[in-house]
Write a protein that holds these residues in place. Structure first.
Motif, PDB file in Angstrom:
ATOM      1  N   TRP A  86      -9.199   5.386  -3.379  1.00  0.00           N
ATOM      2  CA  TRP A  86      -8.888   3.641  -3.979  1.00  0.00           C
ATOM      3  C   TRP A  86     -10.034   3.534  -4.848  1.00  0.00           C
ATOM      4  O   TRP A  86     -11.257   3.619  -3.668  1.00  0.00           O
ATOM      5  CB  TRP A  86      -7.935   3.640  -3.617  1.00  0.00           C
ATOM      6  CG  TRP A  86      -6.537   3.415  -3.072  1.00  0.00           C
ATOM      7  CD1 TRP A  86      -6.225   4.618  -3.280  1.00  0.00           C
ATOM      8  CD2 TRP A  86      -5.620   3.177  -2.163  1.00  0.00           C
ATOM      9  NE1 TRP A  86      -5.040   5.573  -2.870  1.00  0.00           N
ATOM     10  CE2 TRP A  86      -4.658   3.796  -1.814  1.00  0.00           C
ATOM     11  CE3 TRP A  86      -5.844   1.800  -2.028  1.00  0.00           C
ATOM     12  CZ2 TRP A  86      -3.660   3.276  -1.920  1.00  0.00           C
ATOM     13  CZ3 TRP A  86      -4.641   1.493  -1.290  1.00  0.00           C
ATOM     14  CH2 TRP A  86      -3.403   2.437  -1.415  1.00  0.00           C
ATOM     15  N   THR A 144     -11.976   0.286  -5.011  1.00  0.00           N
ATOM     16  CA  THR A 144     -11.709  -1.338  -4.469  1.00  0.00           C
ATOM     17  C   THR A 144     -12.806  -1.817  -5.084  1.00  0.00           C
ATOM     18  O   THR A 144     -13.491  -2.143  -5.587  1.00  0.00           O
ATOM     19  CB  THR A 144     -12.690  -1.220  -3.210  1.00  0.00           C
ATOM     20  OG1 THR A 144     -11.579  -0.667  -1.986  1.00  0.00           O
ATOM     21  CG2 THR A 144     -12.599  -2.749  -2.554  1.00  0.00           C
ATOM     22  N   GLU A 177       0.685  -1.533   0.269  1.00  0.00           N
ATOM     23  CA  GLU A 177       0.129   0.028   0.105  1.00  0.00           C
ATOM     24  C   GLU A 177       0.761   0.618  -0.226  1.00  0.00           C
ATOM     25  O   GLU A 177       0.964   2.071  -0.884  1.00  0.00           O
ATOM     26  CB  GLU A 177      -0.758   0.090   1.319  1.00  0.00           C
ATOM     27  CG  GLU A 177      -2.106  -1.442   0.981  1.00  0.00           C
ATOM     28  CD  GLU A 177      -3.307  -1.385   2.304  1.00  0.00           C
ATOM     29  OE1 GLU A 177      -2.710  -0.426   3.234  1.00  0.00           O
ATOM     30  OE2 GLU A 177      -3.650  -2.033   2.365  1.00  0.00           O
ATOM     31  N   ARG A 207      -7.556   2.171   4.139  1.00  0.00           N
ATOM     32  CA  ARG A 207      -7.156   2.970   2.727  1.00  0.00           C
ATOM     33  C   ARG A 207      -7.282   3.561   2.069  1.00  0.00           C
ATOM     34  O   ARG A 207      -8.242   4.565   2.433  1.00  0.00           O
ATOM     35  CB  ARG A 207      -7.629   1.757   1.512  1.00  0.00           C
ATOM     36  CG  ARG A 207      -7.217   0.334   1.661  1.00  0.00           C
ATOM     37  CD  ARG A 207      -7.543  -0.463   0.625  1.00  0.00           C
ATOM     38  NE  ARG A 207      -8.706  -1.209  -0.026  1.00  0.00           N
ATOM     39  CZ  ARG A 207      -9.573  -1.703   0.731  1.00  0.00           C
ATOM     40  NH1 ARG A 207      -8.661  -2.553   1.456  1.00  0.00           N
ATOM     41  NH2 ARG A 207     -10.476  -2.207   0.702  1.00  0.00           N
ATOM     42  N   TYR A 215      -7.370  -1.540  -5.507  1.00  0.00           N
ATOM     43  CA  TYR A 215      -7.531  -2.278  -4.727  1.00  0.00           C
ATOM     44  C   TYR A 215      -8.570  -3.934  -5.207  1.00  0.00           C
ATOM     45  O   TYR A 215      -9.710  -3.570  -5.312  1.00  0.00           O
ATOM     46  CB  TYR A 215      -7.457  -2.467  -3.618  1.00  0.00           C
ATOM     47  CG  TYR A 215      -6.971  -2.279  -2.732  1.00  0.00           C
ATOM     48  CD1 TYR A 215      -5.275  -2.060  -1.971  1.00  0.00           C
ATOM     49  CD2 TYR A 215      -7.976  -4.019  -1.979  1.00  0.00           C
ATOM     50  CE1 TYR A 215      -5.664  -3.041  -1.010  1.00  0.00           C
ATOM     51  CE2 TYR A 215      -8.188  -4.519  -1.557  1.00  0.00           C
ATOM     52  CZ  TYR A 215      -6.107  -4.513  -0.323  1.00  0.00           C
ATOM     53  OH  TYR A 215      -5.869  -5.351   0.301  1.00  0.00           O
TER      54      TYR A 215
END
Length: 208
Positions: free
Chosen positions: A72, A74, A34, A68, A46
């Motif tokens: 980002w 996912t 990460e 996170r 991710y």
């Protein structure tokens, strides 16, 4: 050049878009991967392979999600890694796949041969798992020059021999998968006690 399990030198084409992060449990693998993604300053997708099968796993997933960045993207995909990478590549420059270890558990539990695991050679499972990995690697090869795929996995063969057949098969198959990923990756980082060592670079220096 890569040395296979028989001690033979094998010429492989490294993929400059692929980075492998490996190590033992709680060694800092995910944190380091990460960190690589954050420091790139690029968009990140991710890919999470874990499923919330019990309270402990639900807690781990929640903690990872909270850590996170909200920017980002996912993608939750426990099995079909190549498809997830293809989807992620349309969303971001950095693709973080965490992790191969959990994916292999998910994949193994779907294999019909598990009912006769005591009499089924580990090579049967290795062959099937490696076929899936080859499809994943083809997707990695299709990434553009600005993109990177960071894959997290575990080293599970550094301790005692597992007492049960399933544990031994899992160890052997994951070892085969990790070797294949390491062959293809341009960089391979091994985490120990939170410290990262670039073992691909050390391997190349030792091969001179």
């Amino acid at each position: 050049m890569f040395v296979d399990e028989d001690g033979e030198a094998v010429a492989v084409r490294e993929n400059p878009q692929l980075i492998l992060v490996t190590g033992g449990a709680r060694s800092g693998k995910s944190t380091y991967a990460e960190r690589l993604a954050r420091r790139s300053g690029r968009s990140v997708a991710y890919i999470a392979t874990a499923t919330a099968g019990d309270d402990d796993m639900r807690d781990r997933i929640a903690r990872h999600q909270a850590a996170r960045p909200t920017t980002w993207q996912t993608i939750e995909e426990p099995l079909h890694l190549a498809g997830a990478v293809c989807q992620a590549a349309s969303l971001a420059d950095i693709i973080l796949l965490d992790c191969i270890t959990v994916w292999l558990s998910n994949w193994l539990l779907l294999q019909d041969e598990l009912s006769s695991i005591e009499s089924t050679p580990a090579s049967v499972y290795s062959e099937g798992a490696l076929q899936e990995i080859e499809v994943l690697l083809r997707e990695a090869q299709a990434l553009n020059a600005q993109q990177r795929l960071v894959i997290v996995t575990n080293e599970v063969g550094l301790g005692i021999v597992p007492a049960f057949a399933l544990g031994r098969v899992y160890r052997d198959v994951l070892g085969a998968v990790n070797r294949r990923l390491a062959q293809e990756a341009a960089r391979v980082y091994f985490l120990i006690a939170g410290l990262a060592v670039d073992i691909k670079r050390l391997h190349e220096e030792a091969s001179l």
